[in-house]
Design an enzyme around this catalytic site. Structure first.
Site, PDB file in Angstrom:
ATOM      1  N   TYR B  99      -2.458   5.029 -14.636  1.00 20.73           N
ATOM      2  CA  TYR B  99      -3.346   4.895 -15.579  1.00 20.73           C
ATOM      3  C   TYR B  99      -2.433   5.275 -17.139  1.00 20.73           C
ATOM      4  O   TYR B  99      -3.019   4.667 -17.985  1.00 20.73           O
ATOM      5  CB  TYR B  99      -4.308   6.191 -15.509  1.00 20.73           C
ATOM      6  N   GLU B 197      -1.516  14.713  14.624  1.00 19.90           N
ATOM      7  CA  GLU B 197      -2.080  13.647  13.748  1.00 19.90           C
ATOM      8  C   GLU B 197      -3.377  14.146  13.340  1.00 19.90           C
ATOM      9  O   GLU B 197      -3.754  14.043  11.791  1.00 19.90           O
ATOM     10  CB  GLU B 197      -2.241  12.366  14.523  1.00 19.90           C
ATOM     11  N   ASP B 249      -2.934  10.255  18.471  1.00 19.77           N
ATOM     12  CA  ASP B 249      -4.010   9.408  19.235  1.00 19.77           C
ATOM     13  C   ASP B 249      -3.200   8.384  20.108  1.00 19.77           C
ATOM     14  O   ASP B 249      -2.010   8.321  19.762  1.00 19.77           O
ATOM     15  CB  ASP B 249      -4.793   8.808  18.644  1.00 19.77           C
TER      16      ASP B 249
END
Lengths: 803, 364
Positions: B99, B197, B249
């Site tokens: 920005y 995770e 996972d």
């Protein structure tokens, strides 16, 4: 019944016919066109005026060019009350007093119709149709002034066309001294016509004149009409010569039609067909004539089928001939029979005509050797006997022909079945010499094959054609004398056989000196003259032929500059005449639409149709006979040969356009890159000097390198000046550098030269700088000298000068 | 906080880089910057440190093209900004840099997206051999947390804090700061480090008291782990000599999470030595677990298959173990989430699955 019917016919039917007959009369051609003005382009007031201008200008151009005069033509349109007056004046050779009324006052009067030569007008309709149109709409006569080159005075006529008789009706006929006449040049023709018209087609009128100027760079045109503030001048291209003179050519054998052929046969002074062909047609010599004659013989007489001597020793050819010859002495007869038999046996097949020839030759030879005379009866008997033997087993000769011509899937029974039946046809064909035309042979084969088919054996069209061709090739042209010219002229069928023979024979394309293309160079000059563009390209194709008429296609393209963006402007020309109307129906338009213009860098919505862009495409078709879609000559007909050439010509010119546009685009890209980098890099350099606290670095070298540029930089050290040329591009550059000094330099190396011009010294130096290398020029000049360097030979976009 | 010395070094390196561009300009050369090619085809295994680092292939950012010139212009502006930031001893986030560029006077120098500014900072890290933390550039807080028997001291802007990561924190755990090098480990009772995770699984382990029961430090990775998470994991391993295991996972994207913890990520391979923990081991979900525990599954999507096939070619996964597992998964055409273990009861993961897996790995 018959008598009753005839009574009825007399009483009633005859009455009606007579009644009808009263109303039937010949109409004059003038009268016909009076009713069918649109066919000649006079369908409205707006269009009529344009067409009248067009006809008058075409006439003027043809007349001046023919006399070898560079055309100076003025076109003036005046408002006169409710009417418009059209005045067209040329500096041509003028027209003799006798001819004027006919040229302007009689439809279908002209010098062109019978000539095979490229010219604007052809039928002799145009200008007289304009006269007719003016008299029909305004009721006023056409006023014609003409002065021939050697004449002291001008002829002045006022005339109208008598539409009943298609003859001019002269109302005024005077001789006028140059002072009294309106004609301004010392020779030439001026026509003044008053007609009902309007200027709604002003754009087309302007287009017509402008386009005429494009394709006639050798002409000077002046147009004045009520809408213009001052006359518009279309100047001559400097150095543009008159178009090459065209030569009239005789018709080409491939280009005549039956009616024309019969007319030519009737009119020729030749006696033999061979002489006729050589005299009346172009590209026909003795050899070609013989080829045509042979094809004609095949059609007229048919070919003869030949047969092999039987291999079977039981049917002795020799014995048969021997038996047929009587009273010539045993030895002579035996020698004769043996020699004929030997000759026949050594030949693959022999026709009846060949047999007769062989018998004659051998009879002469043997007769001489033995002191005997072989009379015609003896010879005929010998021929007959030998022919009987040759034709004893036709099937055996036909079998291999049929077998070779048909596919391997045909079994033996089919092949021999067809050969057998075909043999019957020859036998029973009505001609003992076994002659047949191609059509006759086809009939033999068809009938034979039909028989097979009726027995459930398949024998299709391809197989039939193959057999016909095989047998036809084996057959021989007969040596019979062809009919004489007179006989052919009287017999339409025979003439048609001759025409077919002419069309079938391969004959050299007609010569092209009957055409006068504008030439690529002048097409370009013409475009340059009338269109202010950035780029011009043009192409002229070699001559081609369609239907016996040679033609040449030329194309030109102008792009950019002041040209309007939007749909590309298409200029169409036929024999140097602009085509203004019916653009959509024209072959040229069709071709332009089918070309994929995106390939050539022009925008084309949807990938077909008229391309977009600031461009003008021009197409010129020159021919001894331009095929138009109608009498008003507005659109070129879609003839495949012509379309092909149009396409090739356009593509040729378009290729140049493409490379120009590509280069322009890459230059634009380079310029854009230069712009952006020229902004970014100095800013980067500023930032770097801020961060590092050092002065701003010189970035010119980096910039030149990035832009693959050629940089020219000056280093001055006291009195010593060095110019450094660095080449950052990927090829050798050869800049032409001129350094302009305010003081005289010295110590110049040999490859530089200096010229003193009024206190300024011009140092020229043209180094060759290989890719990636640099060269220097060092000289001495007093320290306070000022410099100004100028670099040519390198594109501006690629050049960075810091000197 | 980084030391004054580090700041000076970083500043010096940045100015050197600017000077290099400057010298290139002055010599009439095209300014350019060579950086290692950051793709998986250009990472090599470093035998000394056991991590994957960039190979020899380099890409050049050069002012030769408009694109390249813009990049270098932005680099110059960013260098100036970073130098000033170090001068004033301030810091900013990567997003703030993006920005902030809006305020630069030169539109050409402004960033078009945060990816662009992030990438540029990474480029500068590589070329200057200074980490972005030393530029005082930080990412947004990733929110990753620790929970377990660990006592540490963190230097904050408001002074030093001593924190016990079980007793002094709430249910949420201790939040890993952006620069974990500001932490000193004081004391611990940890047997092993378990990186997890998903948040759901971390909460399950904490709720079931797994950290307490097994003396385990639960590190929440929060998806692809941030640098700080990877850095603290490496420090825990190196400084406290603790075994590290990773629990994710059972799908290709999760294997990459393990890969970046253990071997280093492709984008930051220049920092692998500093961030990667090569000794970290994979707990699961393994494709073979799907079969063994008969877990509920989802079918592989096309993108999953592509990712698996791409991993077969990824140099980081060129071991027998990974080849076997990935090929098995391609055969199965299935994937399973950590939460799939809940199908066998909420306690299944803490009472059966993890104890079984960890003992077979020799961690327990």
């Amino acid at each position: 019944m018959t008598s009753f019917q005839s009574t009825l016919g007399e009483e009633e039917g005859g009455g009606i016919a007579e009644e009808l007959a009263e109303g039937q009369r010949a109409i004059s051609i003038a009268e016909f066109f009076e009713k069918n003005k649109h066919m000649l382009g006079f369908d409205s007031g707006a269009r009529g005026l344009v067409t009248a201008v067009k006809e008058a200008v075409d006439n003027a151009l043809d007349a001046t060019e023919e006399a070898g005069i560079k055309p100076d033509i003025s076109i003036e349109i005046r408002e006169s009350g409710d009417y418009y007056t059209l005045i067209v004046e040329d500096n041509g050779p003028g027209i003799t007093r006798e001819q004027i009324p006919k040229v302007f006052g009689k439809l279908l009067y002209g010098s062109r119709f019978h000539a095979r030569e490229q010219s604007r007008g052809q039928q002799g309709i145009g200008i007289s149709a304009a006269v007719l149109y003016s008299q029909l709409t305004s009721g006023k006569p056409a006023k014609i002034t003409s002065r021939t080159q050697r004449s002291e005075t001008a002829q002045y006529f006022e005339l109208i066309i008598d539409t009943d008789t298609n003859e001019p009706e002269i109302q005024v006929d005077e001789e006028r001294a140059p002072g009294e006449s309106d004609l301004s040049p010392t020779h030439g023709t001026r026509i003044e016509m008053e007609m009902e018209a309007n200027m709604r087609a002003r754009q087309q009128l302007h287009d017509y004149v402008k386009h005429t100027a494009v394709v006639n760079p050798h002409a000077r045109l002046v147009l004045n009409e009520p809408g213009l503030d001052e006359p518009r001048h279309y100047e001559r291209v400097e150095g543009a010569d008159l178009p090459a003179e065209t030569e009239e050519i005789r018709p080409h054998p491939h280009g005549v039609e039956l009616g024309t052929l019969i007319k030519m046969l009737g009119a020729t002074e030749s006696y033999s067909v061979s002489g006729f062909l050589q005299e009346e047609f172009t590209r026909v010599g003795a050899k070609t004539a013989e080829k045509v004659l042979n094809n004609f013989r095949d059609r007229h007489f048919g070919r003869e089928m030949g047969w092999a001597a039987p291999r079977d020793p039981e049917t002795s050819l020799e014995d048969a001939i021997d038996d047929a010859v009587a009273n010539k002495g045993a030895e002579a007869t035996a020698t004769f029979a043996a020699r004929v038999a030997d000759t026949l046996t050594s030949r693959e097949r022999t026709t009846h005509a060949e047999l007769t020839d062989i018998v004659d030759t051998v009879a002469d030879d043997v007769g001489e050797e033995f002191g005997a005379t072989f009379g015609s009866t003896v010879r005929e008997n010998a021929v007959e006997a030998a022919w009987d033997v040759l034709t004893s087993d036709l099937e055996a000769d036909l079998y291999p022909l049929v077998d070779d011509a048909t596919s391997t899937r045909k079994d033996d029974a089919t092949v021999s079945g067809l050969a057998d039946r075909l043999a019957d046809k020859f036998d029973s064909g009505g001609d003992p010499r076994h002659r047949a035309t191609y059509a006759g042979l086809r009939d033999y084969v068809d009938r034979s094959a039909d028989r097979l088919v009726s027995e459930d054996v398949s024998f299709g069209d391809t197989a039939r054609e193959n057999v016909v061709d095989a047998v036809w090739t084996a057959m021989r042209t007969v040596p019979d004398e062809v009919p004489k010219v007179r006989a052919i002229a009287d017999d339409r069928d025979v003439a048609s056989e001759l025409l077919e023979a002419m069309r079938e024979t391969d004959i050299l394309a007609p010569p092209t000196n009957c055409l006068s293309p504008i030439t690529a160079e002048l097409v370009e000059a013409g475009l340059k003259k009338e269109f202010d563009a950035d780029f011009y390209a043009a192409a002229t194709r070699d001559a081609e032929v369609h239907g016996g008429d040679p033609f040449i296609v030329e194309a030109g393209i102008a792009y950019g500059g002041e040209l309007q963006d939007g749909t590309v402007d298409l200029l169409r020309f036929a024999n140097r005449v602009p085509l203004v109307y019916q653009r959509g129906a024209c072959a040229t338009t069709d071709v332009v639409k089918t070309i994929g213009w995106r390939n050539y860098g022009l925008d084309q919505p949807g990938g077909s149709g008229m391309p977009n862009g600031p461009a003008v495409i021009m197409i010129h078709v020159a021919s001894t006979n331009v095929p138009f879609t109608s009498e008003s000559k507005d659109a070129i007909a879609n003839i495949p040969e012509i379309e092909d050439e149009i396409e090739l010509a356009i593509r040729e010119a378009a290729r140049d356009l493409k490379s120009y546009l590509n280069k322009r685009r890459s230059m634009q890209k380079r310029r854009k890159k230069q712009d952006v980098l020229g902004r970014i890099l100095p800013e980067m350099a500023d930032k770097l000097s801020e961060v590092t606290g050092r002065p701003r670095p010189n970035i010119d070298g980096a910039l030149a390198r990035i832009m693959n540029n050629v940089s020219v930089e000056r280093e001055v050290d006291g009195d010593t000046v060095t110019l450094v040329v660095e080449n950052h591009s990927d090829r050798t550059e050869e800049p032409e550098i001129t350094d302009i000094l305010s003081a005289e330099p010295s110590d110049l190396p040999e490859d530089a030269s200096v010229v003193d011009l009024d206190g300024e010294w011009f140092v020229s130096w043209e180094p060759s700088v290989p890719a990636g290398e640099s060269v220097e020029l060092t000289y001495t000049v007093s320290g306070d000298a000022s410099f100004d360097v100028d670099v040519d030979g390198v594109e501006n976009e690629k050049l960075t000068i810091n000197a | 906080m980084s030391t004054k010395q580090d700041d000076e070094l970083a500043q010096e390196r940045l100015v050197d880089l600017a000077a290099e561009f400057y010298d290139q300009f002055a010599a009439g050369e095209v300014p350019h910057m060579d950086i290692p090619t950051r793709t998986k085809s250009n990472i090599v295994f470093d035998e000394d440190s056991n991590v994957w680092v960039y190979g020899d292939r380099t890409s050049t950012r050069t002012a030769n093209s408009v694109r390249g010139a813009r990049k270098l212009l932005k680099a110059s502006y960013t260098i100036e900004f970073l130098v000033n930031q170090l001068e004033e001893d301030r810091s900013s986030t990567l997003r703030e840099l993006y920005y902030l560029s809006e305020s630069w006077d030169n539109e050409e120098a402004q960033f078009k997206s945060q990816d662009e500014s992030n990438q540029l900072v990474e480029d500068l890290e590589i070329v200057s051999e200074v980490t972005r933390e030393d530029f005082h550039m930080r990412p947004e807080e990733s929110g990753a947390t620790l929970m377990g028997p660990l006592e540490l001291r963190e230097q904050t802007r408001r002074g030093e804090r001593e924190i016990h990561c079980q007793k002094d924190v709430g249910e949420g755990g201790y939040q890993i700061p952006n620069n974990p090098d500001t932490i000193d480990f004081l004391d611990h009772d940890i047997d092993f480090v378990l990186c997890v995770e998903t948040g759901g699984m971390r909460d399950r382990l904490v709720e079931n008291g797994f950290d307490d029961e097994y003396n385990c430090l639960v590190v929440h990775l929060k998806g692809q782990p941030a640098r700080a998470t990877r850095r603290i994991t490496k420090r825990l391993h190196d400084e406290l000599d603790l075994p590290v295991v990773v629990f994710t996972d059972g799908d290709p994207w999760s294997y990459r999470i393990y890969g970046s913890v253990a071997y280093g990520s492709i984008k930051s391979a220049h920092l692998s030595e500093y961030l990667a923990t090569p000794e970290a081991r994979f707990v699961g979900i393994q494709p073979e677990d799907i079969v063994e525990y008969d877990l509920p599954t989802d079918p592989l999507a096309d993108s999953d298959i592509n990712a698996l096939e791409s991993e077969l070619e990824d140099p980081r996964f060129q071991s027998d173990y990974w080849t076997e597992q990935i090929e098995l998964q391609l055969d199965l055409e299935k994937k399973a989430e950590q939460q799939a273990l809940a199908a066998r009861g909420l306690d299944f993961v803490t009472e059966t699955y993890l104890p079984e897996r960890l003992s077979s790995m020799g961690v327990l």
